[in-house]
Enzyme design. Sequence first.
Site, mmCIF file in Angstrom:
data_model
loop_
_atom_site.group_PDB
_atom_site.id
_atom_site.type_symbol
_atom_site.label_atom_id
_atom_site.label_comp_id
_atom_site.label_asym_id
_atom_site.label_seq_id
_atom_site.Cartn_x
_atom_site.Cartn_y
_atom_site.Cartn_z
ATOM 1 C CB SER A 552 -1.166 1.376 8.097
ATOM 2 O OG SER A 552 -1.185 0.432 7.061
ATOM 3 C CG ASP A 639 -6.272 2.663 2.346
ATOM 4 O OD1 ASP A 639 -5.438 2.081 1.631
ATOM 5 O OD2 ASP A 639 -6.095 2.899 3.549
ATOM 6 C CG HIS A 671 -2.567 3.336 3.082
ATOM 7 N ND1 HIS A 671 -3.440 2.603 3.859
ATOM 8 C CD2 HIS A 671 -1.348 3.166 3.660
ATOM 9 C CE1 HIS A 671 -2.783 2.008 4.842
ATOM 10 N NE2 HIS A 671 -1.506 2.345 4.752
#
Length: 699
Positions: A552, A639, A671
């Site tokens: 991320s 996501d 995600h």
Amino acid sequence: MSEPSAPAVPARPTTRSHHGDDVVDPYEWLRAKEDEQVLAHLAAENAYTQERTAHLEPLQERIYQEIKGRTLETDLSVPSRRGSWWYYSRTVEGSQYGIHCRAPLADADDWTPPVLSPDVAIPGEQVLLDGNVEAAGHEFFSLGTFDVSTDGTRLLYGVDTQGDERYTLRIRDLASGGDLGDVIPETSAGAMFSPDGRFVVYTTVDDAWRPDTVWLHEVGTDAATDAKLFHEPDERYWVGAGFTRSDRYLVIAAESSITSEEFLVDATDLRSPLQPVWPRREGVDYSLTHAVVDGEDVLYILHNDGALDFELVRVAASDPEGPHEVVLAHVPGRRLEDVSAFRDWGVVSYRREGLSRVGLLDYGSGALTELAFDEPLYTVGASGNPEWAPPVLRLGYGSFVTPGTVYDYVVETGELLLRRRQPVLGGYDPEEYAQERLWATAEDGTRIPISLVWKRAFDAGDGPRPVHLYGYGSYEHSIDPGFSVARLSMLDRGVVFAIAHVRGGGEMGRQWYEDGKLLHKRNTFTDFVACARHLVAEGRTTPDLLVAEGGSAGGLLMGAVANLAPELFAGILADVPFVDALTTILDPSLPLTVVEWDEWGDPLHDPSVYEYMKSYTPYENVREGVAYPRILAVTSLNDTRVLYVEPAKWVARLREVGADALLKCEMVAGHGGVSGRYNAWKQRAFELAWLLDVLGLAD
């Protein structure tokens, strides 16, 4: 046999123009998620990655079996008491998801959780929700809400079957096992019953996936008639709601990453006007909890107004802006993170010297008693404490070498009772592993902590070791030393695992965060590079034995260090990586963009922020004429936080300059990746096998 060819990615240039700067982007067309050509390209990328990693399938299977073989597949959690029941979950060998259960208390005065065995029938056990049943027919399943009414008669649960973090709420009658007619789609996670069970409080998101509205649903009515309790129009803020442990108030919060505002609602009259606590002031962040002290309703408020690492004050609940008493004064370097109130005492979570801490707060004296642990590196936090007046505090604890542990701390005596330690099968012995903290020196002289763990059998002075270096460094999120069953597959092959606690995270206090965001963001990247160079300079590893990983915002870190110091790493694993940051943060119509401006800056309106972000965003700074490390980017089609298009574009650009880059896109996931524990183990086995291959350890 010749190497398979990477999928061709046609260049279809589009131009992005801001602040007099025209940027030609050849791969922005990959953003069209529903386009058949885009889906075909992602399928081709997956097929290419499959071909390129086919030789690792035996190793992947071995690692998967190692993870599986170390895990007690049929198991039960430690029961947590709420009302007249013990609540716990089961896992069953062969089943992907947990089974949520409860059993009645044998004695109303009993706070000692029963020791449960999978092989022994539990008197009165009731299955509340079986995730495997609910997931049937779906490739993805995630439970975003699980709340039992105070009287124990109903279950509120929310399910996502796409991976987009939008949940459908339902209510189950626990006597019959059947669901009521109430169905509320498109909600955020974390809905809850009101204390009397008559209502459900939930939040919904706007088109940019920002939680923006709090709703009140009366059980048994049509969701179309639900009342709007609060709406936040400012796109920089998200909203949340929750009842105090005392059940006295509903607290509604509007927050950005630097500013917050909270409101109280009488829990016995949820349609009553909201009572503001402290009005919103830019840069002032606070959170609160309710307690009753000497018969008076009070609020304990953590805040950073003139207190960088936060202080704790107490105010009258009837007059929050009135006189306040400082309970815990601001101490630089002691970052107060959370306060939680129980009937007779409070709990404060904080950080000091780079480690998480828990302290008991005496309401009368204001004294804070820190709970002590004897490992040099560890993680601890209060969790699983729903009751208002317990005699014990439930804690979760772990370290690099100590598996996840549940303690009950007896407040009256100070006794720490071990309730359970995560079993690790196959003869795991923590004494066979060691953990340590080192300090690197950043470009500006700042000392950066590095936490390491390794297997002692590889201590024997046999030269530099393979190192797996992990980093994150954003949102004041701390990466703490914790145990991982999957990591043992690396450690047992001689790999040292290390965490670079770079600025932008919260490990060393609020200033650590401030120094790694906005126009200081490059510190995050150069800190990571400094940690890698320190490990090499100390003789602990060499560049051809060093791999890096981040996900991320940590994936942004991976892309940035690949550009800054490609010569330092043999391979980089980037999970759902935020590598096209500038394109995303420039577009306020994209999910969560505007709320991110406090973290990264607003390049849409501020030319200096635009120029600064353009100088580091990985996609726009891929370099020609350098040898990149091998790169694996992992993403998910659904996501909503970091769109798949970012790593897809990045990989295409890396290949333009000759980099060996692979893309793996989960077509039904979010995600957090795939759902289901066996699926997650297989995914992690794939990633670890790739890392071991890069390190030359793919036996």
